[in-house]
Motif scaffolding. Structure first.
Motif, PDB file in Angstrom:
ATOM      1  N   GLY A 114      12.513 -20.437  52.681  1.00 26.18           N
ATOM      2  CA  GLY A 114      13.833 -20.383  53.304  1.00 26.18           C
ATOM      3  C   GLY A 114      14.352 -18.987  53.563  1.00 26.18           C
ATOM      4  N   ALA A 115      13.508 -17.960  53.382  1.00 30.60           N
ATOM      5  CA  ALA A 115      13.964 -16.581  53.596  1.00 30.60           C
ATOM      6  C   ALA A 115      14.002 -16.240  55.083  1.00 30.60           C
ATOM      7  N   TRP A 116      15.034 -15.524  55.479  1.00 23.51           N
ATOM      8  CA  TRP A 116      15.133 -15.007  56.838  1.00 23.51           C
ATOM      9  C   TRP A 116      14.278 -13.748  56.990  1.00 23.51           C
ATOM     10  N   ALA A 117      14.295 -12.899  55.973  1.00 22.17           N
ATOM     11  CA  ALA A 117      13.557 -11.639  56.027  1.00 22.17           C
ATOM     12  C   ALA A 117      13.326 -11.146  54.607  1.00 22.17           C
ATOM     13  N   LEU A 118      12.398 -10.218  54.473  1.00 22.53           N
ATOM     14  CA  LEU A 118      12.165  -9.541  53.203  1.00 22.53           C
ATOM     15  C   LEU A 118      12.459  -8.062  53.368  1.00 22.53           C
TER      16      LEU A 118
ATOM     17  N   ILE B 129      18.059 -13.256  52.395  1.00 21.52           N
ATOM     18  CA  ILE B 129      17.208 -12.073  52.491  1.00 21.52           C
ATOM     19  C   ILE B 129      16.628 -11.825  51.104  1.00 21.52           C
ATOM     20  N   LEU B 130      15.310 -11.740  51.025  1.00 17.81           N
ATOM     21  CA  LEU B 130      14.664 -11.454  49.743  1.00 17.81           C
ATOM     22  C   LEU B 130      14.517  -9.946  49.602  1.00 17.81           C
ATOM     23  N   LEU B 131      15.093  -9.407  48.541  1.00 16.17           N
ATOM     24  CA  LEU B 131      15.017  -7.981  48.249  1.00 16.17           C
ATOM     25  C   LEU B 131      14.056  -7.772  47.081  1.00 16.17           C
ATOM     26  N   ALA B 132      12.919  -7.148  47.339  1.00 13.41           N
ATOM     27  CA  ALA B 132      11.907  -6.889  46.313  1.00 13.41           C
ATOM     28  C   ALA B 132      12.024  -5.434  45.869  1.00 13.41           C
ATOM     29  N   LEU B 133      12.401  -5.231  44.625  1.00 15.18           N
ATOM     30  CA  LEU B 133      12.638  -3.879  44.122  1.00 15.18           C
ATOM     31  C   LEU B 133      11.333  -3.205  43.699  1.00 15.18           C
ATOM     32  N   PRO B 134      11.215  -1.913  43.951  1.00 16.67           N
ATOM     33  CA  PRO B 134      10.017  -1.181  43.510  1.00 16.67           C
ATOM     34  C   PRO B 134      10.134  -0.795  42.043  1.00 16.67           C
TER      35      PRO B 134
ATOM     36  N   ILE C 264      21.696 -12.316  49.531  1.00 26.89           N
ATOM     37  CA  ILE C 264      20.619 -11.432  49.107  1.00 26.89           C
ATOM     38  C   ILE C 264      20.077 -11.942  47.776  1.00 26.89           C
ATOM     39  N   ARG C 265      18.808 -12.274  47.752  1.00 31.58           N
ATOM     40  CA  ARG C 265      18.135 -12.718  46.523  1.00 31.58           C
ATOM     41  C   ARG C 265      17.234 -11.583  46.053  1.00 31.58           C
ATOM     42  N   VAL C 266      17.407 -11.150  44.804  1.00 32.82           N
ATOM     43  CA  VAL C 266      16.689  -9.981  44.294  1.00 32.82           C
ATOM     44  C   VAL C 266      15.450 -10.416  43.508  1.00 32.82           C
ATOM     45  N   ARG C 267      14.335  -9.811  43.849  1.00 33.63           N
ATOM     46  CA  ARG C 267      13.075 -10.023  43.122  1.00 33.63           C
ATOM     47  C   ARG C 267      12.768  -8.727  42.371  1.00 33.63           C
ATOM     48  N   PRO C 268      12.884  -8.728  41.039  1.00 38.53           N
ATOM     49  CA  PRO C 268      12.653  -7.491  40.287  1.00 38.53           C
ATOM     50  C   PRO C 268      11.179  -7.123  40.249  1.00 38.53           C
ATOM     51  N   LYS C 269      10.909  -5.850  40.045  1.00 33.66           N
ATOM     52  CA  LYS C 269       9.544  -5.399  39.850  1.00 33.66           C
ATOM     53  C   LYS C 269       8.999  -6.041  38.575  1.00 33.66           C
TER      54      LYS C 269
END
Length: 284
Positions: free
Chosen positions: A176-180, A119-124, A155-160
């Motif tokens: 390869g992400a299941w969801a964002l 799961i890609l987690l994109a932080l605001p 969980i893979r974190v993508r920082p702002k």
């Protein structure tokens, strides 16, 4: 309408407001804050001038257009690319019958993905939405814990600060992400076009095709409909602003928000009744 040039970003906002003035009948460019007469205004960004005038406009229910980098092919403050327009807030509306836009017709949506490892987690950014009363602190500090009960995936974190575009950086994160999962970042638009299910806040531009409930992480909904075409009818290049394309499309947005929406056949931009086109016709 008042077109507000930000004293802290004079060059950038002058490009935008001059182009918009060319194609928006009755628009008036002002330096800094608009006159206090409740006429609509347009302002760029979420800091500086916008932070001074948007909260008060919301409190008084004064109509305004907020301008920022586009949902797709963003200009990033330059003269090339698209700028988004949102009415009385930071979120676009879903137009049921958006006017045709060339970019919407060129972009091909990928089929929804049915597998993936992470799961890609994109932080605001910490100040996102502050001008409308949002606070990203609680969301950012609690989101990993909120995801935990509903999925065992990595969980893979993508920082702002990792700009949400179609560059190798985002493509690698989405591979390869299941969801964002994100709050209201443009990354959700990129992911949905790429076929990655998205989990977002109601303020996200991808909310109409996203999921608002993390409990559905392992069984996401995957709608599409006119969503992308609707977004494209709410972002414009400088030349489209000057030609009246933004005026034509955004008047439809205003009509829908105020309950007066009537389907309108698309017109050639050269036929719009704008200051620039009246001068062009007079010279011919």
């Amino acid at each position: 309408m008042y077109l507000c040039i930000s004293p802290e970003r004079v060059e950038k906002t002058t490009w935008i407001m001059r182009a918009l003035a060319e194609g928006w009948p009755g628009a008036e460019i002002v330096y800094g804050e608009p006159p206090d007469d409740d006429r609509p205004f347009a302002v760029w960004g979420q800091q500086f001038l916008a932070a001074r005038i948007v909260p008060e406009a919301i409190r008084r229910r004064r109509p305004f257009w907020h301008i920022d980098n586009g949902f797709w092919c963003p200009a990033k403050g330059s003269k090339i690319g698209y700028y988004r327009f949102t009415y009385r807030g930071l979120s676009p509306i879903l137009m049921p019958d958006p006017p045709p836009r060339p970019l919407a017709e060129r972009v091909v949506m990928k089929p929804w993905r049915r597998d993936g490892r992470h799961i890609l987690l994109a932080l605001p950014g910490p100040t996102f939405g502050a001008i409308t009363g949002l606070d990203m602190g609680p969301w950012t500090s609690g989101i990993v814990s909120d995801i935990g009960p509903w999925s065992n995936r990595i969980i893979r974190v993508r920082p702002k600060g990792a700009w949400p575009d179609l560059s190798a950086g985002l493509a690698a994160d989405l591979y390869g992400a299941w969801a964002l999962v994100t709050h209201s970042s443009n990354v959700a638009v990129e992911a949905a076009v790429a076929g990655i299910p998205v989990f977002v806040a109601p303020t996200s531009p991808a909310a109409p095709v996203g999921n608002l409930d993390l409990r559905l992480l392992e069984r996401p909904a995957m709608p599409r409909g006119p969503w992308f075409a609707s977004l494209m009818a709410q972002q414009f290049t400088l030349s489209e602003m000057a030609a009246g394309v933004a005026y034509h499309c955004l008047k439809l947005v205003e009509e829908q928000v105020h309950g007066r929406y009537v389907r309108s056949d698309p017109a050639d931009a050269e036929g719009y009744d704008t200051p620039a086109n009246r001068r062009r016709l007079a010279a011919e």
